[in-house]
Write an enzyme that holds these catalytic residues in place. Structure first.
Site, PDB file in Angstrom:
ATOM      1  N   HIS A   1       0.739  -1.269   0.139  1.00 38.62           N
ATOM      2  CA  HIS A   1      -0.070   0.143   0.112  1.00 38.62           C
ATOM      3  C   HIS A   1       0.519   1.432  -0.015  1.00 38.62           C
ATOM      4  O   HIS A   1       0.709   2.174   0.855  1.00 38.62           O
ATOM      5  CB  HIS A   1      -1.075  -0.214   1.086  1.00 38.62           C
TER       6      HIS A   1
ATOM      7  N   HIS B   1     -11.684  -9.410  -6.260  1.00 36.21           N
ATOM      8  CA  HIS B   1     -11.288  -8.065  -5.737  1.00 36.21           C
ATOM      9  C   HIS B   1     -10.342  -7.401  -6.674  1.00 36.21           C
ATOM     10  O   HIS B   1      -9.497  -7.971  -7.218  1.00 36.21           O
ATOM     11  CB  HIS B   1     -10.489  -8.395  -4.454  1.00 36.21           C
TER      12      HIS B   1
ATOM     13  N   GLU C   1      -8.536  -4.885  -6.239  1.00 37.27           N
ATOM     14  CA  GLU C   1      -7.207  -3.961  -5.909  1.00 37.27           C
ATOM     15  C   GLU C   1      -5.898  -4.511  -6.755  1.00 37.27           C
ATOM     16  O   GLU C   1      -5.992  -5.527  -7.048  1.00 37.27           O
ATOM     17  CB  GLU C   1      -7.081  -4.203  -4.362  1.00 37.27           C
TER      18      GLU C   1
ATOM     19  N   ASP D   1      -3.029  -5.519  -6.361  1.00 45.95           N
ATOM     20  CA  ASP D   1      -2.296  -6.576  -6.120  1.00 45.95           C
ATOM     21  C   ASP D   1      -2.841  -7.991  -6.713  1.00 45.95           C
ATOM     22  O   ASP D   1      -2.347  -8.925  -6.413  1.00 45.95           O
ATOM     23  CB  ASP D   1      -1.980  -6.551  -4.651  1.00 45.95           C
TER      24      ASP D   1
ATOM     25  N   HIS E   1     -12.333  -6.186   1.997  1.00 44.98           N
ATOM     26  CA  HIS E   1     -12.486  -4.659   2.644  1.00 44.98           C
ATOM     27  C   HIS E   1     -12.531  -3.527   1.832  1.00 44.98           C
ATOM     28  O   HIS E   1     -12.474  -2.383   2.055  1.00 44.98           O
ATOM     29  CB  HIS E   1     -11.117  -4.599   3.272  1.00 44.98           C
TER      30      HIS E   1
ATOM     31  N   ASP F   1      -8.562 -11.585   0.090  1.00 41.79           N
ATOM     32  CA  ASP F   1      -7.874 -10.674   1.131  1.00 41.79           C
ATOM     33  C   ASP F   1      -8.254 -11.348   2.556  1.00 41.79           C
ATOM     34  O   ASP F   1      -7.432 -11.525   3.578  1.00 41.79           O
ATOM     35  CB  ASP F   1      -8.168  -9.439   1.359  1.00 41.79           C
TER      36      ASP F   1
ATOM     37  N   TYR G   1      -2.170  -8.510   9.857  1.00 45.75           N
ATOM     38  CA  TYR G   1      -3.263  -7.964   8.788  1.00 45.75           C
ATOM     39  C   TYR G   1      -4.516  -7.454   9.158  1.00 45.75           C
ATOM     40  O   TYR G   1      -5.160  -6.523   8.620  1.00 45.75           O
ATOM     41  CB  TYR G   1      -3.339  -9.308   8.159  1.00 45.75           C
TER      42      TYR G   1
ATOM     43  N   HIS H   1      -3.460 -13.805   0.092  1.00 42.20           N
ATOM     44  CA  HIS H   1      -2.083 -13.666   0.498  1.00 42.20           C
ATOM     45  C   HIS H   1      -1.693 -14.766   1.173  1.00 42.20           C
ATOM     46  O   HIS H   1      -2.471 -15.161   2.515  1.00 42.20           O
ATOM     47  CB  HIS H   1      -2.133 -12.187   1.026  1.00 42.20           C
TER      48      HIS H   1
HETATM   49 FE1  FEO Z   1      -7.269  -5.578  -1.053  1.00 44.17          FE
HETATM   50 FE2  FEO Z   1      -4.705  -7.766  -1.441  1.00 44.17          FE
HETATM   51  O1  FEO Z   1      -5.741  -6.373  -1.918  1.00 44.17           O
END
Ligand code: FEO
Length: 398
Positions: A23, A79, A81, A83, A146, A165, A193, A226
């Site tokens: 981030h 998701h 995002e 990543d 999230h 996530d 996390y 992750h």
């Molecule tokens: Fe919300 Fe691993 O990205």
């Protein structure tokens, strides 16, 4: 190289051993991370999520070694995002018409990021997708867990929940599974996390987990995006999330202080002494804000029933390091925790009052109006700090 995780389901992600910050500069990743992508090869071929943008070429090249990309029937984006979606532009340039299944908010996030009119298929909770051989994908919206677009995908028959996530950790490992890694490291990364990313959404975490459990479907594996895949007692991390989402606290008081010439540090140490004098069982931890990783401090705040924040007065306020940490603490909306402030000063002494206001604004119950020490604390002032610590220990237990 694809790695089989169960029957016709494979991990095709990337282990990022070098990652130190995530981030931007907001999240420290002392143990690196992984971006988990999964390939399902039933009658239909399905790709679930991709990897972070810098690894997009490597990801697509590796995937091409395993399959003809044109054979991918469906792409699932749990998701958006970057990543997880970062390799989509590279991939979609080669297979532009492949349908992408995601939530309605996923379409907004993906188009917002990539400005491409891909072949989106929107799904909502309970929608299913038949992938042949008697198996289905079932989608569950995880709004605000999230991001507004977040969702999980459940694979029937194999009983795998692709949770993205949720339940993940920034933890680089060549071991794919939770039972193969160091358990202390694993749970430290899990709680970090949760504390740093999911705390503001805790009420939703509890509700969403209850909703998923109410489905009554067997879950043999939780395949996160992750870190490790939970295959050994996967519900253990679900139970942790339930506990963490309910105003979690341990018997711990954390003292966070900044110091210029050690006066506030001496106060912090004397306060800690007072707390221990009054309560032999409580865990007291002290951190110099300027010398400690902020995400690690946030994790300690998450575990605490009470925190004390100290800063010398500089100019008409507090140190910039303390302000930065408090900004983050306020943004995380901790609930059910107590706090108080302290700090040394030379003449005007605004710090404790300013800290107290900030802690109140951040949702903490204030235990005391705060303690000040003029210049370098005298022996009498040190005794006052010890007494302050004793009071705090008592109030924190109420
Ligand atoms: Fe919300 Fe691993 O990205």
């Amino acid at each position: 190289m694809k790695t089989k995780i169960k029957n016709n389901v494979y991990w095709v992600g990337k282990v990022d051993w070098e990652l130190q910050k995530f981030h931007g500069n907001e999240y420290s990743t002392h143990r690196g991370s992984t971006y988990n992508s999964y390939l399902i090869q039933e009658e239909k071929t399905v790709l679930i999520d991709t990897v972070w943008t810098p690894f997009s070429k490597e990801f697509v090249q590796n995937l091409q070694k395993e399959i003809d990309l044109n054979k991918i029937d469906y792409i699932i984006v749990n998701h958006a995002e970057v990543d997880h979606s970062g390799a989509l532009p590279e991939l979609m340039s080669l297979i532009p018409n492949t349908p992408i299944y995601c939530t309605a908010n996923g379409v907004k996030s993906l188009t917002g990021h990539y400005h491409k009119d891909w072949n989106f298929k929107t799904v909502k909770t309970g929608d299913t997708l038949d992938i042949g051989n008697g198996k289905q994908l079932v989608f569950v919206e995880m709004r605000m867990l999230h991001w507004p677009d977040s969702m999980a995908t459940y694979l029937t028959e194999d009983n795998i929940l692709f949770s993205n996530d949720a339940f993940g950790q920034h933890y680089a490992t060549e071991h794919l599974y939770n039972d193969l890694v160091d358990q202390d490291e694993l749970f430290q990364e899990c709680i970090k996390y949760y504390a740093n990313i999911l705390t503001p959404f805790s009420s939703l975490v509890d509700r969403k987990i209850q909703e998923v459990l109410a489905l009554g479907v067997p879950i043999d594996m939780i395949a996160t995006s992750h870190g490790v895949i939970w295959r050994d007692n996967p519900t253990q991390i679900v139970e942790k999330y339930i506990a963490w989402s309910r105003d979690y606290k341990e018997d711990q008081i954390t003292i966070l202080y900044d110091t210029m010439w050690d006066s506030t540090k001496r106060m912090a140490e004397a306060i800690a002494q007072g707390i221990k004098k009054a309560d032999k069982n409580v865990t007291v931890k002290l951190y110099n804000i300027s010398k400690t990783d902020k995400n690690d401090m946030i994790t300690e705040v998450f575990k605490s029933k009470a925190i004390l924040v100290g800063s010398p007065t500089i100019g008409k306020g507090i140190t910039s390091g303390t302000a930065g940490l408090l900004e983050e603490i306020e943004g995380l909306s901790f609930k059910g925790k107590k706090a108080a402030a302290f700090g040394s000063y030379g003449w005007s002494g605004e710090s404790p009052a300013k800290l107290t206001d900030w802690l109140k604004r951040a949702g903490f119950e204030i235990m005391d109006e705060g303690l000040k020490a003029l210049w370098n604390p005298t022996d009498e002032k040190i005794e006052e700090c010890i007494a302050f610590g004793q009071t705090i220990a008592a109030v924190a237990n109420k």
